[in-house]
Motif scaffolding. Structure first.
Motif, PDB file in Angstrom:
ATOM      1  N   SER A 247      24.664  40.005  28.331  1.00  0.00           N
ATOM      2  CA  SER A 247      25.228  38.712  28.280  1.00  0.00           C
ATOM      3  C   SER A 247      24.881  38.240  26.782  1.00  0.00           C
ATOM      4  CB  SER A 247      25.132  37.783  29.439  1.00  0.00           C
ATOM      5  OG  SER A 247      25.542  38.199  30.647  1.00  0.00           O
TER       6      SER A 247
ATOM      7  N   LEU B  39      30.993  33.437  30.527  1.00  0.00           N
ATOM      8  CA  LEU B  39      30.021  34.675  29.910  1.00  0.00           C
ATOM      9  C   LEU B  39      30.849  35.584  29.380  1.00  0.00           C
ATOM     10  CD1 LEU B  39      27.839  35.485  33.162  1.00  0.00           C
ATOM     11  CD2 LEU B  39      27.223  33.821  31.400  1.00  0.00           C
ATOM     12  N   TYR B  40      29.947  35.852  28.029  1.00  0.00           N
ATOM     13  CA  TYR B  40      30.729  36.842  27.368  1.00  0.00           C
ATOM     14  C   TYR B  40      29.857  38.260  27.475  1.00  0.00           C
ATOM     15  CZ  TYR B  40      32.786  39.540  23.603  1.00  0.00           C
ATOM     16  OH  TYR B  40      33.434  40.305  22.760  1.00  0.00           O
ATOM     17  N   VAL B  41      30.188  39.259  28.338  1.00  0.00           N
ATOM     18  CA  VAL B  41      29.189  40.500  28.533  1.00  0.00           C
ATOM     19  C   VAL B  41      29.726  41.689  27.883  1.00  0.00           C
ATOM     20  CG1 VAL B  41      28.560  41.646  30.509  1.00  0.00           C
ATOM     21  CG2 VAL B  41      28.504  39.490  30.964  1.00  0.00           C
TER      22      VAL B  41
ATOM     23  N   HIS C 278      31.876  30.148  37.891  1.00  0.00           N
ATOM     24  CA  HIS C 278      31.987  30.502  36.636  1.00  0.00           C
ATOM     25  C   HIS C 278      33.411  30.318  35.911  1.00  0.00           C
ATOM     26  CE1 HIS C 278      29.227  34.228  36.541  1.00  0.00           C
ATOM     27  NE2 HIS C 278      28.522  33.016  36.935  1.00  0.00           N
TER      28      HIS C 278
ATOM     29  N   CYS D 200      32.287  35.699  35.139  1.00  0.00           N
ATOM     30  CA  CYS D 200      32.423  35.458  33.442  1.00  0.00           C
ATOM     31  C   CYS D 200      33.489  34.401  33.476  1.00  0.00           C
ATOM     32  CB  CYS D 200      32.546  36.647  33.040  1.00  0.00           C
ATOM     33  SG  CYS D 200      31.447  38.150  32.920  1.00  0.00           S
TER      34      CYS D 200
END
Length: 386
Positions: free
Chosen positions: A361, A298-300, A160, A134
């Motif tokens: 995600s 990423l925003y998980v 990432h 991420c």
């Protein structure tokens, strides 16, 4: 559909590529070295080698570090398959270390335990690939300390993470690793359409990777086994590949790099806004280690399924049906059919498998606006039955 990630191409980017199209070089010209120098200078590395993908960068990084038959590479099961496949390309074996349940990165405690057992069994790894999932860096100081004790090499898979920092320094500076790899795929933080880069502070590793990315061919008389026949002469001195980046890609990368810091800053604004908007819902938002400044590729989120009205799959499907292009990063590599055939099985890495059962995600990219983000959150509330 609001996608989980997307590139931004500006007129300046287009103009940069058109300038190359009108030039004398479409490949092997001045733009690739300029891009390499720009990235190396930005992150504080001595050498940067641009290639056609991060997968190619991982491959030549492993070869440059001497990975081959009889060796083993360890990485995390929560990554794209390339982080493990690069071992197999070299004739080596791949193995995994379970994740930290807070960062979702390779767990340093699990690594320490596995290394202790491997030392006793004579099965220590040649290379550990630390994946900055991420965009958040792994605990590189701890991993580096273990490498000094157990003698393995370190590749940072920072596909990432360009623009992120660890302990106040840019990821890619090589303080805690032998080689760092970046990706410039369109959904990453900056893009060259396709493309990747390997960075190192070691002259020998840089020279070796430069040779491997271009057929193993040299025109440097100092590297040749005998005197050149003439000014046209070159020698293949190793078995290399055609992993070169084009001038067009490099021009796009140079233009995009100028916006890197602002892109990462905007992603942090969006992440903070997600954190606030999602507070109180039956889910966990990403935890950020105080030593890190994530690239936030990423925003998980992780669903607290016991508090949700619907299953993980149903929430995912309901979000997709409402026009939110969510994704899941990643399916644990050891559960892929190819790796099951190598002997891996369910239950091998329980933290990674639990993560997979809960993770989604959400859209995260620099041009996502507040209204779109509100739409994502509204759809998520409905999807989980909140």
């Amino acid at each position: 559909m609001i996608p989980y990630g997307r590139q931004e191409i500006t007129q300046a980017d287009i103009d940069s590529v058109i300038e190359v199209l009108r030039s004398d070089f479409l490949t092997q010209g001045p733009m690739v070295p300029r891009f390499e120098e720009s990235v190396a200078r930005h992150v504080g590395a001595r050498h940067a080698l641009a290639v056609n993908s991060a997968t190619s960068a991982l491959h030549i990084a492993c070869l440059a570090l001497g990975l081959g038959p009889g060796d083993t590479l360890w990485t995390t099961p929560i990554t794209f398959v390339a982080s493990a496949n690069c071992a197999l390309y070299c004739g080596a074996k791949a193995d995994f270390v379970d994740i930290d349940p807070r960062t979702y990165n390779l767990c340093p405690n699990a690594l320490a335990s596995k290394l202790e057992h491997a030392e006793a069994n004579g099965t220590l790894p040649k290379i550990v690939v630390a994946v900055h999932l991420c965009g958040q860096p792994c605990d590189m100081a701890a991993i580096h300390k273990m490498s000094q004790r157990y003698g393995f090499k370190i590749i940072e898979d920072a596909s990432h993470a360009i623009g992120g920092k660890y302990r106040g320094e840019f990821i890619g500076n090589g303080r805690y690793s032998d080689i760092t790899v970046f990706s410039f795929h369109p959904v990453k933080i900056i893009t060259t359409a396709e493309g990747g880069m390997a960075l190192t502070n070691c002259n020998e590793l840089a020279q070796r990777m430069a040779l491997l990315r271009s057929h193993g061919i040299t025109r440097d008389p100092a590297e040749m086994t005998h005197e050149a026949d003439g000014p046209w002469y070159y020698q293949q001195i190793d078995l290399g590949f055609n992993y070169r980046m084009t001038e067009l890609q490099a021009a796009l990368g140079i233009s995009q790099l100028k916006r890197l810091d602002s892109y990462v800053a905007r992603r942090h604004e969006l992440a903070k806004r997600y954190d606030d908007l999602l507070a109180g819902l039956p889910l966990s938002t990403p935890w950020q280690h105080p030593d890190s400044y994530s690239g936030l590729h990423l925003y998980v989120i992780r669903l607290q399924l016991e508090r949700c009205a619907y299953s993980h799959r149903k929430v995912f499907e309901r979000l997709r049906a409402s026009g939110i292009g969510v994704n899941l990063h990643y399916i644990p590599v050891h559960t892929q059919p190819f790796y099951r055939d190598l002997g891996f099985k369910d239950g091998d890495y329980p933290e990674a498998e639990q993560y997979y059962r809960e993770a989604i995600s959400l859209p995260m990219y620099q041009t996502l606006d507040d209204d779109q983000q509100d739409q994502v959150v509204s759809a998520l509330r409905q999807a989980i039955g909140a």
